[in-house]
Design a protein around this motif. Structure first.
Motif, PDB file in Angstrom:
ATOM      1  N   LEU A  66      19.338 -13.600 -10.619  1.00  0.00           N
ATOM      2  CA  LEU A  66      18.619 -13.103  -9.435  1.00  0.00           C
ATOM      3  C   LEU A  66      18.707 -14.098  -8.286  1.00  0.00           C
ATOM      4  CD1 LEU A  66      15.384 -11.595 -11.042  1.00  0.00           C
ATOM      5  CD2 LEU A  66      17.291 -10.338 -10.018  1.00  0.00           C
ATOM      6  N   TRP A  67      18.541 -15.377  -8.614  1.00  0.00           N
ATOM      7  CA  TRP A  67      18.605 -16.412  -7.581  1.00  0.00           C
ATOM      8  C   TRP A  67      19.974 -16.425  -6.910  1.00  0.00           C
ATOM      9  CZ3 TRP A  67      21.743 -20.731  -7.095  1.00  0.00           C
ATOM     10  CH2 TRP A  67      21.380 -21.639  -6.074  1.00  0.00           C
ATOM     11  N   ARG A  87      24.488 -14.091  -2.317  1.00  0.00           N
ATOM     12  CA  ARG A  87      25.078 -12.790  -2.007  1.00  0.00           C
ATOM     13  C   ARG A  87      24.185 -11.971  -1.082  1.00  0.00           C
ATOM     14  NH1 ARG A  87      29.719 -12.660  -1.766  1.00  0.00           N
ATOM     15  NH2 ARG A  87      29.777 -10.398  -2.073  1.00  0.00           N
ATOM     16  N   HIS A  88      22.997 -12.502  -0.769  1.00  0.00           N
ATOM     17  CA  HIS A  88      22.077 -11.888   0.207  1.00  0.00           C
ATOM     18  C   HIS A  88      21.637 -10.479  -0.204  1.00  0.00           C
ATOM     19  CE1 HIS A  88      23.120 -15.341   2.642  1.00  0.00           C
ATOM     20  NE2 HIS A  88      24.393 -14.988   2.606  1.00  0.00           N
ATOM     21  N   PHE A  89      21.392 -10.306  -1.523  1.00  0.00           N
ATOM     22  CA  PHE A  89      20.858  -9.035  -2.005  1.00  0.00           C
ATOM     23  C   PHE A  89      19.359  -8.966  -1.696  1.00  0.00           C
ATOM     24  CE2 PHE A  89      23.796  -7.174  -5.452  1.00  0.00           C
ATOM     25  CZ  PHE A  89      24.935  -7.561  -4.754  1.00  0.00           C
ATOM     26  N   TRP A  90      18.870  -7.768  -1.400  1.00  0.00           N
ATOM     27  CA  TRP A  90      17.428  -7.582  -1.263  1.00  0.00           C
ATOM     28  C   TRP A  90      16.772  -7.776  -2.615  1.00  0.00           C
ATOM     29  CZ3 TRP A  90      18.620  -2.348   1.471  1.00  0.00           C
ATOM     30  CH2 TRP A  90      19.086  -2.627   2.767  1.00  0.00           C
ATOM     31  N   PHE A 147      32.757  -6.851  -6.673  1.00  0.00           N
ATOM     32  CA  PHE A 147      32.216  -6.863  -5.316  1.00  0.00           C
ATOM     33  C   PHE A 147      30.845  -7.547  -5.258  1.00  0.00           C
ATOM     34  CE2 PHE A 147      35.345  -3.444  -4.892  1.00  0.00           C
ATOM     35  CZ  PHE A 147      35.905  -3.765  -3.668  1.00  0.00           C
ATOM     36  N   GLY A 148      30.012  -7.299  -6.275  1.00  0.00           N
ATOM     37  CA  GLY A 148      28.662  -7.850  -6.263  1.00  0.00           C
ATOM     38  C   GLY A 148      28.635  -9.365  -6.306  1.00  0.00           C
ATOM     39  N   TYR A 149      29.515  -9.964  -7.124  1.00  0.00           N
ATOM     40  CA  TYR A 149      29.548 -11.429  -7.235  1.00  0.00           C
ATOM     41  C   TYR A 149      30.554 -12.066  -6.273  1.00  0.00           C
ATOM     42  CZ  TYR A 149      26.600 -11.111 -11.385  1.00  0.00           C
ATOM     43  OH  TYR A 149      25.549 -10.871 -12.249  1.00  0.00           O
ATOM     44  N   GLY A 150      31.239 -11.240  -5.489  1.00  0.00           N
ATOM     45  CA  GLY A 150      32.163 -11.774  -4.490  1.00  0.00           C
ATOM     46  C   GLY A 150      33.418 -12.384  -5.080  1.00  0.00           C
ATOM     47  N   LEU A 151      33.887 -11.841  -6.208  1.00  0.00           N
ATOM     48  CA  LEU A 151      35.052 -12.404  -6.888  1.00  0.00           C
ATOM     49  C   LEU A 151      36.305 -11.564  -6.704  1.00  0.00           C
ATOM     50  CD1 LEU A 151      33.275 -13.381 -10.225  1.00  0.00           C
ATOM     51  CD2 LEU A 151      33.941 -14.921  -8.365  1.00  0.00           C
ATOM     52  N   ILE A 152      36.252 -10.579  -5.816  1.00  0.00           N
ATOM     53  CA  ILE A 152      37.367  -9.668  -5.656  1.00  0.00           C
ATOM     54  C   ILE A 152      38.620 -10.381  -5.153  1.00  0.00           C
ATOM     55  CG2 ILE A 152      36.695  -9.026  -3.312  1.00  0.00           C
ATOM     56  CD1 ILE A 152      38.253  -6.713  -5.976  1.00  0.00           C
ATOM     57  N   PHE A 153      38.451 -11.480  -4.418  1.00  0.00           N
ATOM     58  CA  PHE A 153      39.600 -12.207  -3.870  1.00  0.00           C
ATOM     59  C   PHE A 153      39.962 -13.440  -4.695  1.00  0.00           C
ATOM     60  CE2 PHE A 153      37.661 -10.079  -0.135  1.00  0.00           C
ATOM     61  CZ  PHE A 153      38.713  -9.223   0.151  1.00  0.00           C
ATOM     62  N   ASP A 154      39.304 -13.614  -5.848  1.00  0.00           N
ATOM     63  CA  ASP A 154      39.678 -14.684  -6.769  1.00  0.00           C
ATOM     64  C   ASP A 154      40.850 -14.191  -7.611  1.00  0.00           C
ATOM     65  OD1 ASP A 154      39.780 -16.226  -9.257  1.00  0.00           O
ATOM     66  OD2 ASP A 154      37.934 -17.175  -8.575  1.00  0.00           O
TER      67      ASP A 154
END
Length: 312
Positions: free
Chosen positions: A94-95, A101-104, A148-155
């Motif tokens: 969650l943190w 990732r600026h999730f609500w 997409f959620g963890y921002g790993l799409i470009f890894d």
């Protein structure tokens, strides 16, 4: 005409025995197929390949009834481990989502809950072969959501590994098609067979991307270069479906050994940050091994060199 008849008559007229009246004993060399030369290097390679393929069939025979279950379990084991990791590290997850990732606040909880429930129920459905199509669809959705959620799409390493995981899921889908009982006997199944062939082709091709990721990582050495070349050759054979069963079996052995020695997460202290990464790689590699095991069991399918050789 008369000259030919006069030449053919003396043998019969003389009363002698004509041992080959129809000319079957022609001493001229035949222009047809010749026997294979056992000393030809190419023929030796073919004989070796046949021997290996026969040995794979022989030694895998006791395990063959269990191969589909083993393969399906290994494919989804990375999802089971990931769901357990999210639950055990709920606060940290969650943190990260909220801070980086600026999730609500509520959306981060919902995101994790959907992932965990989909992975648990989807994995169980795959293992027990219940609604496999929906289970595979749900797990594919998890792969995309996490990318997409963890921002790993470009890894690049993450991307290649997940392509292989998708390939394993497509193998599960194909396996469920092969073992599905016919509801209406006698009805045409051409479209179903076509789907099997295309899914199996896509699964074969996607499975090899894990090895490409392995080649792009780490320090190079002579041993690593040799292993990479041999493995790349086996991956190419799996992709085109040439001697696919024994090349897939070779990759199962090779990846299992590599996984046990390189991704030995149990040998790293629990507080070390590298432990989670090694554990993640270990279980993802097991998923690819599971996909290759299903390939060994099912064969490469209609869109393969092996299948075309049967036709011609």
């Amino acid at each position: 005409m008369s000259a030919r008849i006069s030449l053919a008559r003396p043998a019969a007229a003389s009363g002698g025995y004509a041992p080959d009246p129809h000319g079957f004993g022609n001493t001229r060399s035949s222009s047809g197929y010749r026997a294979a030369n056992p000393d030809d290097p190419l023929e030796k390679l073919r004989a070796f390949a046949r021997t290996v393929e026969e040995n794979v069939d022989i030694y895998s025979q006791p395990l063959k009834p269990h191969l589909p279950a083993i393969g399906r379990f290994l494919i989804v084991v990375t999802f089971l481990e990931d769901s357990l990791r999210i639950v055990s590290q709920w606060g940290d997850q969650l943190w990260y989502l909220q801070k980086h990732r600026h999730f609500w606040w509520g959306f981060s909880h919902l995101f994790l809950a959907i992932n965990v429930l989909t992975m648990i129920f989807g994995s169980g459905a795959v293992i027990f072969k219940k609604n496999s199509e929906y289970a595979v669809g749900g797990l594919l959705g998890v792969v995309v959501m996490q990318a997409f959620g963890y921002g790993l799409i470009f890894d690049l390493n993450f991307f290649l590994r997940n392509l292989s995981v998708i390939g394993g899921l497509l193998m599960v889908l194909t396996d469920s098609m092969y073992t599905r009982k016919k509801i209406f006997a006698g009805l045409p199944t051409l479209s179903e067979n076509d789907r099997k062939k295309y899914f199996l082709l896509a699964g074969r091709v996607l499975l090899i991307f894990l090895f490409l990721g392995f080649m792009l990582r780490g320090q190079w050495s002579i041993g690593r270069a040799i292993v990479s070349l041999v493995g790349l050759g086996a991956c190419g054979m799996v992709a085109v479906g040439f001697k696919a069963k024994w090349s897939a079996a070779f990759l199962v052995i090779m990846l299992s050994i590599f996984n046990a020695f390189i991704n030995a997460w149990w040998s790293v202290h629990s507080a070390h940050p590298q432990r989670d990464f090694l554990k993640y790689d270990f279980f993802q590699t097991l998923s690819i091994v599971g996909g290759l095991i299903l390939l060994v069991n099912m064969g490469p399918g209609g869109l393969s060199v092996d299948e075309k050789k049967k036709t011609y």
